[in-house]
Design an enzyme around this catalytic site. Sequence first.
Site, PDB file in Angstrom:
ATOM      1  N   ASP A  35      10.444   9.339   5.236  1.00 54.74           N
ATOM      2  CA  ASP A  35       9.128   9.314   4.557  1.00 54.74           C
ATOM      3  C   ASP A  35       8.992  10.025   3.353  1.00 54.74           C
ATOM      4  OD1 ASP A  35       6.191   9.104   3.940  1.00 54.74           O
ATOM      5  OD2 ASP A  35       6.116   7.597   5.484  1.00 54.74           O
ATOM      6  N   SER A  87       1.085   0.300  -0.722  1.00 50.00           N
ATOM      7  CA  SER A  87       0.591  -0.739  -0.081  1.00 50.00           C
ATOM      8  C   SER A  87      -0.921  -1.303  -0.360  1.00 50.00           C
ATOM      9  CB  SER A  87       0.628  -0.453   1.419  1.00 50.00           C
ATOM     10  OG  SER A  87      -0.432   0.655   1.534  1.00 50.00           O
ATOM     11  N   THR A 127       4.527  -9.215   3.877  1.00 48.64           N
ATOM     12  CA  THR A 127       3.125  -9.558   4.081  1.00 48.64           C
ATOM     13  C   THR A 127       2.740 -11.035   3.610  1.00 48.64           C
ATOM     14  OG1 THR A 127       1.029  -8.969   2.950  1.00 48.64           O
ATOM     15  CG2 THR A 127       2.830  -8.582   1.914  1.00 48.64           C
ATOM     16  N   ASP A 128       1.467 -11.345   4.296  1.00 48.62           N
ATOM     17  CA  ASP A 128       1.184 -12.696   4.052  1.00 48.62           C
ATOM     18  C   ASP A 128       0.413 -12.759   2.761  1.00 48.62           C
ATOM     19  OD1 ASP A 128      -1.231 -11.048   4.124  1.00 48.62           O
ATOM     20  OD2 ASP A 128      -2.449 -12.348   5.623  1.00 48.62           O
ATOM     21  N   GLU A 129       0.352 -11.755   1.952  1.00 48.96           N
ATOM     22  CA  GLU A 129      -0.030 -11.806   0.625  1.00 48.96           C
ATOM     23  C   GLU A 129       0.881 -12.245  -0.395  1.00 48.96           C
ATOM     24  OE1 GLU A 129      -2.543  -8.563  -0.692  1.00 48.96           O
ATOM     25  OE2 GLU A 129      -2.808  -7.784   1.310  1.00 48.96           O
ATOM     26  N   TYR A 151       0.892  -5.557  -6.241  1.00 49.10           N
ATOM     27  CA  TYR A 151       1.417  -5.427  -5.124  1.00 49.10           C
ATOM     28  C   TYR A 151       2.048  -6.480  -4.266  1.00 49.10           C
ATOM     29  CZ  TYR A 151       1.106  -5.119   0.099  1.00 49.10           C
ATOM     30  OH  TYR A 151       1.325  -5.005   1.342  1.00 49.10           O
ATOM     31  N   LYS A 155       6.062  -7.125  -3.294  1.00 52.09           N
ATOM     32  CA  LYS A 155       6.752  -7.321  -1.808  1.00 52.09           C
ATOM     33  C   LYS A 155       7.175  -8.705  -1.809  1.00 52.09           C
ATOM     34  CE  LYS A 155       5.584  -5.689   1.466  1.00 52.09           C
ATOM     35  NZ  LYS A 155       6.432  -4.244   1.901  1.00 52.09           N
ATOM     36  N   LYS A 190      -8.641   1.724   2.926  1.00 51.37           N
ATOM     37  CA  LYS A 190      -8.660   0.215   3.322  1.00 51.37           C
ATOM     38  C   LYS A 190      -9.887  -0.167   3.775  1.00 51.37           C
ATOM     39  CE  LYS A 190      -4.310  -0.263   1.881  1.00 51.37           C
ATOM     40  NZ  LYS A 190      -3.215   0.309   2.727  1.00 51.37           N
ATOM     41  N   ARG A 215      -9.802 -12.904   5.513  1.00 49.97           N
ATOM     42  CA  ARG A 215      -8.688 -12.289   5.901  1.00 49.97           C
ATOM     43  C   ARG A 215      -8.437 -12.591   7.260  1.00 49.97           C
ATOM     44  NH1 ARG A 215      -8.575 -12.207   1.133  1.00 49.97           N
ATOM     45  NH2 ARG A 215      -8.364 -10.793  -0.078  1.00 49.97           N
ATOM     46  N   GLY A 276      -8.528 -10.842  -9.932  1.00 47.62           N
ATOM     47  CA  GLY A 276      -7.790 -11.739  -9.406  1.00 47.62           C
ATOM     48  C   GLY A 276      -7.824 -11.525  -7.767  1.00 47.62           C
TER      49      GLY A 276
HETATM   50  N1  LIG Z   1      -1.432  -2.762   6.168  1.00 42.65           N
HETATM   51  C1  LIG Z   1      -1.309  -3.872   6.468  1.00 42.65           C
HETATM   52  O1  LIG Z   1      -2.800  -4.771   6.795  1.00 42.65           O
HETATM   53  C2  LIG Z   1      -0.215  -4.803   5.978  1.00 42.65           C
HETATM   54  C3  LIG Z   1       0.048  -5.963   6.616  1.00 42.65           C
HETATM   55  C4  LIG Z   1       1.058  -6.869   6.166  1.00 42.65           C
HETATM   56  C5  LIG Z   1       2.345  -5.927   5.697  1.00 42.65           C
HETATM   57  N2  LIG Z   1       1.931  -4.592   5.428  1.00 42.65           N
HETATM   58  C6  LIG Z   1       3.308  -4.044   5.010  1.00 42.65           C
HETATM   59  O2  LIG Z   1       3.727  -2.983   6.041  1.00 42.65           O
HETATM   60  C7  LIG Z   1       4.052  -1.859   5.414  1.00 42.65           C
HETATM   61  C8  LIG Z   1       3.269  -0.757   5.935  1.00 42.65           C
HETATM   62  O3  LIG Z   1       1.771  -0.723   5.366  1.00 42.65           O
HETATM   63  P1  LIG Z   1       0.968   0.394   5.815  1.00 42.65           P
HETATM   64  O4  LIG Z   1      -0.313  -0.439   5.693  1.00 42.65           O
HETATM   65  O5  LIG Z   1       1.281   1.225   6.807  1.00 42.65           O
HETATM   66  O6  LIG Z   1       1.182   1.166   4.462  1.00 42.65           O
HETATM   67  P2  LIG Z   1       0.814   2.771   4.241  1.00 42.65           P
HETATM   68  O7  LIG Z   1       0.505   2.941   2.880  1.00 42.65           O
HETATM   69  O8  LIG Z   1      -0.337   3.271   5.393  1.00 42.65           O
HETATM   70  O9  LIG Z   1       1.975   3.547   4.444  1.00 42.65           O
HETATM   71  C9  LIG Z   1       3.344   3.564   3.695  1.00 42.65           C
HETATM   72  C10 LIG Z   1       4.075   4.929   4.071  1.00 42.65           C
HETATM   73  O10 LIG Z   1       5.311   4.433   3.143  1.00 42.65           O
HETATM   74  C11 LIG Z   1       5.369   5.698   2.580  1.00 42.65           C
HETATM   75  N3  LIG Z   1       6.134   5.653   1.180  1.00 42.65           N
HETATM   76  C12 LIG Z   1       5.748   5.276   0.100  1.00 42.65           C
HETATM   77  N4  LIG Z   1       6.775   5.194  -0.848  1.00 42.65           N
HETATM   78  C13 LIG Z   1       7.742   5.652  -0.298  1.00 42.65           C
HETATM   79  C14 LIG Z   1       9.121   5.966  -0.952  1.00 42.65           C
HETATM   80  N5  LIG Z   1       9.500   5.730  -2.039  1.00 42.65           N
HETATM   81  N6  LIG Z   1       9.986   6.328   0.206  1.00 42.65           N
HETATM   82  C15 LIG Z   1       9.595   6.464   1.397  1.00 42.65           C
HETATM   83  N7  LIG Z   1       8.361   6.534   2.043  1.00 42.65           N
HETATM   84  C16 LIG Z   1       7.354   5.828   1.168  1.00 42.65           C
HETATM   85  C17 LIG Z   1       4.307   6.630   2.686  1.00 42.65           C
HETATM   86  O11 LIG Z   1       4.456   8.088   2.490  1.00 42.65           O
HETATM   87  C18 LIG Z   1       3.459   5.985   3.865  1.00 42.65           C
HETATM   88  O12 LIG Z   1       3.918   6.853   4.886  1.00 42.65           O
HETATM   89  C19 LIG Z   1       4.125  -1.964   3.997  1.00 42.65           C
HETATM   90  O13 LIG Z   1       5.398  -2.593   3.644  1.00 42.65           O
HETATM   91  C20 LIG Z   1       2.945  -3.124   3.716  1.00 42.65           C
HETATM   92  O14 LIG Z   1       3.249  -4.037   2.642  1.00 42.65           O
HETATM   93  C21 LIG Z   1       0.730  -4.268   5.646  1.00 42.65           C
END
Ligand SMILES: NC(=O)c1ccc[n+]([C@@H]2O[C@H](COP(=O)([O-])OP(=O)(O)OC[C@H]3O[C@@H](n4cnc5c(N)ncnc54)[C@H](O)[C@@H]3O)[C@@H](O)[C@H]2O)c1
Length: 337
Positions: A35, A87, A127-129, A151, A155, A190, A215, A276
């Site tokens: 991370d 994200s 993601t669903d997005e 975003y 993705k 969020k 959502r 958007g």
């Molecule tokens: N949160 C949601 O509702 C949701 C829904 C569907 C999919 N997702 C996907 O799930 C994944 C996690 O989402 P989240 O909400 O936990 O995100 P988040 O933003 O809470 O966490 C992202 C993590 O990635 C780390 N990170 C960012 N850039 C990095 C890099 N270059 N190298 C290493 N680490 C890095 C950050 O430090 C953080 O710990 C994402 O890929 C997101 O697209 C999220």
Amino acid sequence: MKKTYFITGGCGFIGSNFVHYLMEQELVERVVNLDKLTYAGNPANLKQYDNDRRYHFIHGDICDKKIVEQIFDQYKPDYLVNFAAESHVDRSIGKPEDFIQTDIFGAFTLLEAARKHGLERFIQISTDEVYGSIVSGSFRETDPLMPRNPYSASKAGADRLAYSYYATYKVPVIITRASNNYGPYQYPEKLIPLFVTNAMEDKPLPLYGDGKNVRDWLYVEDHCRAIQFVIEKGAVGEVYNIGGGNELMNVEITRTILEHLGKPESLIRYVDDRLGHDRRYSLNCEKLNKLGWRPVHVFEQAIKDTIDWYREHEDWWRPLKTGEYLEYYKTHYKTLS
Ligand SMILES: NC(=O)c1ccc[n+]([C@@H]2O[C@H](COP(=O)([O-])OP(=O)(O)OC[C@H]3O[C@@H](n4cnc5c(N)ncnc54)[C@H](O)[C@@H]3O)[C@@H](O)[C@H]2O)c1
């Protein structure tokens, strides 16, 4: 046989919940978490494992080929689950560059290493997005992708790049597309943690547009179970939608939060809509349901548990709502009324 998991972005919201989930399982040999610790990464989410020999934290960037190669060399992971991403849609509208870099180039770096070293499963957390907005009905995995903000577009790029590594090089990729997650450890920018923590402080809850964007909400632990399920039961080269079956308008979620906290609706502030702004997301999850996965958490209870978690963990979120985050909040939410 016990397995080694290579998790990226494990200090973020879903990643840290997934690490907790794995650490409870006996058949997990080791969890390696790479991370970068951006603003969204919080090692406090996993501090209980600091002295656990099964957990290895590596501070670094998924775009850094050298670190990624070293992890493959040293730990020889069986599974890689790529959570790491920028994200937050609002941030992608303000500054898309980081999204292209991490979400696309980072996925590319991991896929290249997986191609070279080999592994049993590469799970790309999409993601669903990526499908874009839908007026009625629900998206299936075979529907075209129509992402509408930087975003979701980045993705979608990573999603299809991952598929191409299966189609071209036979890297054992599986792609998951989940709906909006809620639960503990979500960064308070969020909707749910922002509104819960604002309401606790009697601050306004900035609701975009008319508040009627829809959502689907998935409890994060159900998402974690689904990822593990897909690793065990999913087929390589496939995409799986993961939904909670709880479609709600943002204003409905907002009212639920206020009601549970005993706060007045007068805290709601309708603000200029997001550029958007996708109106509705909806997933058809028959493909995963047919394999045998279903969410077990009931929304009405899980949302209360989530609100209570933030209520009981002020020490976790208070430091996040100062400094850089506060500046961002001030410049991005213009109050209409
Ligand atoms: N949160 C949601 O509702 C949701 C829904 C569907 C999919 N997702 C996907 O799930 C994944 C996690 O989402 P989240 O909400 O936990 O995100 P988040 O933003 O809470 O966490 C992202 C993590 O990635 C780390 N990170 C960012 N850039 C990095 C890099 N270059 N190298 C290493 N680490 C890095 C950050 O430090 C953080 O710990 C994402 O890929 C997101 O697209 C999220």
